[in-house]
Design a protein around this motif. Structure first.
Motif, PDB file in Angstrom:
ATOM      1  N   LYS A  76     -13.128  -4.817  -0.449  1.00 32.91           N
ATOM      2  CA  LYS A  76     -11.784  -4.494  -0.972  1.00 32.91           C
ATOM      3  C   LYS A  76     -11.878  -3.831  -2.338  1.00 32.91           C
ATOM      4  N   GLU A  77     -12.730  -4.362  -3.197  1.00 29.14           N
ATOM      5  CA  GLU A  77     -12.889  -3.786  -4.534  1.00 29.14           C
ATOM      6  C   GLU A  77     -13.467  -2.379  -4.447  1.00 29.14           C
ATOM      7  N   SER A  78     -14.387  -2.158  -3.522  1.00 26.10           N
ATOM      8  CA  SER A  78     -14.953  -0.817  -3.355  1.00 26.10           C
ATOM      9  C   SER A  78     -13.876   0.162  -2.881  1.00 26.10           C
ATOM     10  N   GLU A  79     -12.953  -0.306  -2.029  1.00 30.05           N
ATOM     11  CA  GLU A  79     -11.845   0.538  -1.565  1.00 30.05           C
ATOM     12  C   GLU A  79     -10.973   0.960  -2.748  1.00 30.05           C
ATOM     13  N   ARG A  80     -10.677   0.014  -3.602  1.00 36.27           N
ATOM     14  CA  ARG A  80      -9.841   0.304  -4.778  1.00 36.27           C
ATOM     15  C   ARG A  80     -10.528   1.337  -5.678  1.00 36.27           C
ATOM     16  N   ARG A  81     -11.799   1.150  -5.903  1.00 34.60           N
ATOM     17  CA  ARG A  81     -12.525   2.066  -6.793  1.00 34.60           C
ATOM     18  C   ARG A  81     -12.738   3.441  -6.158  1.00 34.60           C
ATOM     19  N   LYS A  82     -12.931   3.494  -4.839  1.00 34.03           N
ATOM     20  CA  LYS A  82     -13.057   4.800  -4.166  1.00 34.03           C
ATOM     21  C   LYS A  82     -11.752   5.576  -4.275  1.00 34.03           C
ATOM     22  N   THR A  83     -10.626   4.875  -4.252  1.00 32.44           N
ATOM     23  CA  THR A  83      -9.328   5.524  -4.423  1.00 32.44           C
ATOM     24  C   THR A  83      -9.271   6.208  -5.782  1.00 32.44           C
ATOM     25  N   GLN A  84      -9.797   5.545  -6.812  1.00 29.15           N
ATOM     26  CA  GLN A  84      -9.875   6.147  -8.144  1.00 29.15           C
ATOM     27  C   GLN A  84     -10.788   7.372  -8.129  1.00 29.15           C
ATOM     28  N   LEU A  85     -11.946   7.239  -7.508  1.00 30.32           N
ATOM     29  CA  LEU A  85     -12.925   8.316  -7.461  1.00 30.32           C
ATOM     30  C   LEU A  85     -12.320   9.577  -6.871  1.00 30.32           C
ATOM     31  N   LEU A  86     -11.571   9.424  -5.789  1.00 27.62           N
ATOM     32  CA  LEU A  86     -11.012  10.565  -5.090  1.00 27.62           C
ATOM     33  C   LEU A  86      -9.675  11.031  -5.663  1.00 27.62           C
TER      34      LEU A  86
END
Length: 122
Positions: free
Chosen positions: A105-115
């Motif tokens: 879940k945390e990786s999903e949140r951070r990938k949203t930031q990345l993109l």
């Protein structure tokens, strides 16, 4: 074999030691970030790199992973969400573990930031 989001796998990364020398493939851990529930034309898997090289200052797109039997990691490692690759499933040697849902879940949140999806206003 079908890999699922959250799986930790070993993938063959090509390394070139020096220009003009042979390419060496080494098995390295990686985190499956592609969603296995989405129908795809090709058997490609989207991965984020995992490394045992951990810097002192951890950035927003990095998550420290502790070794544990469920994740299959032998050393304290760094999940690099800024190092994303798409590879044919055949380059994955095997699954070694799975990350906890909280990390996924945390990786999903951070990938949203990345993109840049967190700053889009519609």
């Amino acid at each position: 074999m079908s890999y699922k989001k959250g799986d930790v796998v070993v993938v063959k990364f090509p390394f070139v030691l020096k220009e003009g020398t042979a390419v060496i493939q080494k098995g390295r851990p990686a985190f499956v970030i592609s969603d296995d529930k989405i129908k795809r034309r090709y058997k490609d898997v989207v991965l984020a790199a995992i490394t045992s090289q951990i810097p002192r200052d951890i950035l927003d797109l990095e998550i420290v992973l502790e070794p544990a039997s469920p994740n299959g990691l032998l050393k304290r490692s760094l999940l690099r969400l800024d190092f994303i690759m798409t590879v044919p499933e055949e380059l994955i040697s095997r699954k070694i573990g799975i990350l906890p849902k909280s990390v996924v879940k945390e990786s999903e949140r951070r990938k949203t930031q990345l993109l840049g999806f967190d700053s889009i206003s519609v």
